[in-house]
Design a protein around this motif. Structure first.
Motif, PDB file in Angstrom:
ATOM      1  N   LYS A 113       0.266  -5.704  -5.485  1.00  0.00           N
ATOM      2  CA  LYS A 113       0.195  -6.516  -3.939  1.00  0.00           C
ATOM      3  C   LYS A 113       0.798  -7.655  -3.492  1.00  0.00           C
ATOM      4  N   THR A 117       3.484  -6.933   0.324  1.00  0.00           N
ATOM      5  CA  THR A 117       3.156  -8.629   1.005  1.00  0.00           C
ATOM      6  C   THR A 117       4.522  -9.007   1.326  1.00  0.00           C
ATOM      7  N   GLY A 174      -0.802   0.995  -3.270  1.00  0.00           N
ATOM      8  CA  GLY A 174      -1.739   0.751  -3.215  1.00  0.00           C
ATOM      9  C   GLY A 174      -2.920   0.647  -3.025  1.00  0.00           C
TER      10      GLY A 174
END
Length: 187
Positions: A113, A117, A174
């Motif tokens: 994650k 990002t 993800g």
């Protein structure tokens, strides 16, 4: 009384009453008679045998003493080494736990994650820097200006596509992970 004495000490049954009284009154005579009794002789013989057996055991123990001291030292050294290895084992288990912590499914998901990002931020930063650059207008004969040289645009597109491709791969993983489609083996 004579019958009791004769039963307990048959060697004294032939002595007269006077001899028995002399025996009680003369310590030398008593000792000589006492030491001549078979029961006393057997007792002294047993005592001597036990003394010799004790002496042999003591000599054997003395012969083994140095070896036993050496074994005690070796045992202490082995025990100390085992304690040291046990302490080292605990340290290694702690290190292993810390290392394995970085590979647990929860930690890996968190890293995925974060990297997704970060990848998105990197591609957006590249696009923003490209857009915010001062356009270099080339005036053609037709009077229209072309922003930037073609090589700059091509480089930007290649870099941006690579960053976005990586971002979307990570985002897909993800999403699959969130849907339970990723299974981590524990071996």
């Amino acid at each position: 009384m004579a019958s009791s004495l004769a039963n307990d000490f048959p060697e004294l049954s032939h002595l007269s009453r006077e001899d028995l009284e002399d025996l009680l009154s003369d310590p030398v005579y008593f000792q000589a008679t006492f030491h001549s009794l078979n029961l006393v002789k057997d007792l002294y013989r047993s005592q001597a045998e036990l003394g010799m057996a004790n002496e042999r055991i003591a000599q054997n123990n003395l012969a083994l003493q140095q070896r036993l001291y050496d074994l005690r030292t070796e045992t202490k050294d082995a025990f100390d080494e085992a304690k040291s290895l046990e302490a080292r084992w605990k340290e290694l288990e702690k290190e292993q736990k810390e290392v394995y912590q970085r590979f647990t499914p929860q930690f890996l998901l968190m890293r995925l994650k974060h990297s997704t990002t970060a990848q998105d931020d990197a591609s957006e930063a590249l696009a923003s820097s490209f857009v915010q650059q001062q356009p270099s207008h080339e005036v053609s004969n037709s009077g229209t200006g072309t922003p930037r040289a073609g090589k700059d645009v091509d480089d930007f597109i290649l870099n941006y596509k690579e960053l976005r491709r990586t971002y979307h791969k990570r985002a897909m993983w993800g999403e699959k992970w969130g849907n339970g489609q990723v299974i981590w083996r524990e071996d």
